[in-house]
Write a protein that holds these residues in place. Structure first.
Motif, PDB file in Angstrom:
ATOM      1  N   THR A 238       1.158  -1.442   0.235  1.00 44.27           N
ATOM      2  CA  THR A 238      -0.089  -0.074  -0.072  1.00 44.27           C
ATOM      3  C   THR A 238       1.036   1.151  -0.175  1.00 44.27           C
ATOM      4  O   THR A 238       0.224   2.108  -0.454  1.00 44.27           O
ATOM      5  CB  THR A 238      -0.879  -0.133   1.525  1.00 44.27           C
ATOM      6  OG1 THR A 238      -0.467  -0.108   2.526  1.00 44.27           O
ATOM      7  CG2 THR A 238      -1.753  -1.195   1.149  1.00 44.27           C
ATOM      8  N   ASP A 239       2.062   1.348   0.127  1.00 38.60           N
ATOM      9  CA  ASP A 239       2.933   2.246   1.193  1.00 38.60           C
ATOM     10  C   ASP A 239       3.736   2.337  -0.996  1.00 38.60           C
ATOM     11  O   ASP A 239       4.477   3.243  -1.052  1.00 38.60           O
ATOM     12  CB  ASP A 239       3.725   2.098   1.518  1.00 38.60           C
ATOM     13  CG  ASP A 239       5.264   0.614   1.436  1.00 38.60           C
ATOM     14  OD1 ASP A 239       4.785   0.070   0.660  1.00 38.60           O
ATOM     15  OD2 ASP A 239       5.968   0.722   2.173  1.00 38.60           O
ATOM     16  N   GLY A 240       3.526   1.263  -2.049  1.00 42.94           N
ATOM     17  CA  GLY A 240       4.309   1.725  -3.342  1.00 42.94           C
ATOM     18  C   GLY A 240       5.749   0.868  -3.358  1.00 42.94           C
ATOM     19  O   GLY A 240       6.791   0.646  -4.200  1.00 42.94           O
ATOM     20  N   SER A 241       5.986  -0.170  -2.424  1.00 44.48           N
ATOM     21  CA  SER A 241       7.240  -0.779  -2.297  1.00 44.48           C
ATOM     22  C   SER A 241       6.619  -1.927  -2.655  1.00 44.48           C
ATOM     23  O   SER A 241       5.358  -2.847  -2.450  1.00 44.48           O
ATOM     24  CB  SER A 241       8.234  -1.194  -0.769  1.00 44.48           C
ATOM     25  OG  SER A 241       6.970  -1.206   0.391  1.00 44.48           O
ATOM     26  N   PHE A 242       8.133  -2.707  -3.009  1.00 46.07           N
ATOM     27  CA  PHE A 242       7.864  -4.533  -3.121  1.00 46.07           C
ATOM     28  C   PHE A 242       8.824  -5.209  -3.229  1.00 46.07           C
ATOM     29  O   PHE A 242       9.766  -3.974  -3.012  1.00 46.07           O
ATOM     30  CB  PHE A 242       7.282  -4.514  -4.470  1.00 46.07           C
ATOM     31  CG  PHE A 242       8.095  -3.885  -5.726  1.00 46.07           C
ATOM     32  CD1 PHE A 242       9.547  -4.388  -6.786  1.00 46.07           C
ATOM     33  CD2 PHE A 242       7.859  -1.998  -5.751  1.00 46.07           C
ATOM     34  CE1 PHE A 242      10.414  -3.812  -7.166  1.00 46.07           C
ATOM     35  CE2 PHE A 242       9.058  -2.165  -6.677  1.00 46.07           C
ATOM     36  CZ  PHE A 242      10.031  -2.868  -7.295  1.00 46.07           C
ATOM     37  N   LEU A 243       8.615  -6.329  -2.927  1.00 45.52           N
ATOM     38  CA  LEU A 243      10.092  -7.366  -2.011  1.00 45.52           C
ATOM     39  C   LEU A 243       9.829  -8.829  -2.813  1.00 45.52           C
ATOM     40  O   LEU A 243       9.081  -9.298  -2.603  1.00 45.52           O
ATOM     41  CB  LEU A 243      10.348  -7.359  -0.753  1.00 45.52           C
ATOM     42  CG  LEU A 243      11.681  -7.739  -0.496  1.00 45.52           C
ATOM     43  CD1 LEU A 243      13.191  -7.457  -1.445  1.00 45.52           C
ATOM     44  CD2 LEU A 243      11.367  -8.443   0.894  1.00 45.52           C
ATOM     45  N   GLY A 244      10.545  -9.302  -3.575  1.00 45.96           N
ATOM     46  CA  GLY A 244      10.153 -10.304  -4.817  1.00 45.96           C
ATOM     47  C   GLY A 244      11.953 -11.174  -4.833  1.00 45.96           C
ATOM     48  O   GLY A 244      12.885 -10.475  -4.154  1.00 45.96           O
TER      49      GLY A 244
END
Length: 312
Positions: A238-244
């Motif tokens: 929801t804060d626009g961050s991502f981790l993959g």
């Protein structure tokens, strides 16, 4: 077989560059765990995961005045927050280089940084080429302002968008530097860098992102091609961050590292992020690559040439 061939070619090429250990397979230090980086300036709190932040504790990059101040664990210089020197001769793929080294027998650090065309996101890395069996490296990304995703509609470009641009990485392959009269075991390393191209697809209705890195080369005396990378589908927070997770393209289910980042700008016009891979080549031990990217959304100013293939 491809990775084994790369190893032999890389070692032969670096060995031709001069003396010393051609591949400096030194681990990132696991001593004295570090805190998460807190880059400035930013209007919201963004935590870079430790797997990507590594030894980088904080960094401030002023793209207008061309200054970088960073805090890394450890042994770069004094005081704790060190001002790096601009070194345009080391610029890569449109990103700016800065360096610091107190003297010829101290660690040699390189900072590579970039900022999006609209100024909404930054990303970069800081690292040395190793000394005394350890390298000290880390990456960061940050956003100025809030997360404002594009309006969701129907059809191409209405919530599903693409990003593309340049990638730069740092390795623990190192060229020894320093006085020739000194025992080679004491010499610091000048890290060998990697370049490439990156493409991301994001859907802000599904709140998911994935992509790939291609045209990768390790910049030995003769640049050597590297395998393409797949950036596996992951959620956008929801804060626009991502981790993959990162895999070699075609090697499904074999995780070799992590990638992460954050979207910024009006309608998520830009994205910045970082990558970390360790122990990813079967024929080697302790190999390391950290990288970063700052990308513009396709169909916005500053778009990459590959964007001609995506919908308006």
């Amino acid at each position: 077989m491809i990775r084994s061939f790369f190893l032999m070619a890389a070692l032969a090429t670096v060995a031709a560059c001069g003396g010393g250990d051609p591949f400096n397979p030194v681990d990132e230090t696991t001593e004295d765990p570090v805190t998460e980086p807190t880059p400035e300036p930013t209007e919201d709190t963004l935590t870079v995961p430790e797997s990507l932040a590594g030894n980088l504790k904080s960094i401030a990059y002023d793209a207008t005045n061309k200054t970088v101040t960073a805090q890394i664990y450890a042994l770069d210089s004094t005081p704790v927050d060190v001002i790096y020197t601009r070194d345009a001769t080391r610029d890569l793929n449109g990103y700016e280089a800065y360096t610091v080294q107190e003297d010829s027998l101290d660690r040699f650090f390189v900072a590579m940084v970039g900022q999006s065309t609209d100024g909404s996101v930054q990303a970069g890395l800081v690292g040395d080429g190793g000394q005394f069996n350890r390298v000290l490296q880390g990456a960061y990304y940050t956003r100025e302002g809030d997360f404002t995703p594009p309006e969701i509609g129907t059809g191409p470009g209405a919530g599903q968008v693409s990003y593309a641009g340049n990638y730069v990485g740092i390795t623990n392959i190192a060229r020894p530097i320093g006085p020739g009269s000194v025992d080679p075991s004491l010499l610091p390393g000048d890290p060998v860098m990697i370049t490439g191209q990156i493409f991301l697809n994001a859907n802000f209705s599904d709140m998911a992102v994935n992509g790939g890195i291609f045209d990768r080369q390790v910049l030995l005396s003769t640049p050597t091609d590297l395998p393409d990378l797949a950036l596996i589908i992951t959620d956008i927070g929801t804060d626009g961050s991502f981790l993959g997770e990162v895999e070699f393209t075609g090697e499904v289910g074999r995780k070799i590292g992590d990638y992460g980042g954050v979207f910024g700008g009006t309608n998520a016009s830009s994205v910045g992020g970082a990558i970390n891979m360790e122990e990813f080549i079967d024929a080697l031990d302790d190999e390391l690559e950290r990288g970063f990217f700052v990308l513009s959304q396709c169909n916005t100013p500053g778009e990459a040439s590959i964007c001609t293939n995506v919908a308006d």
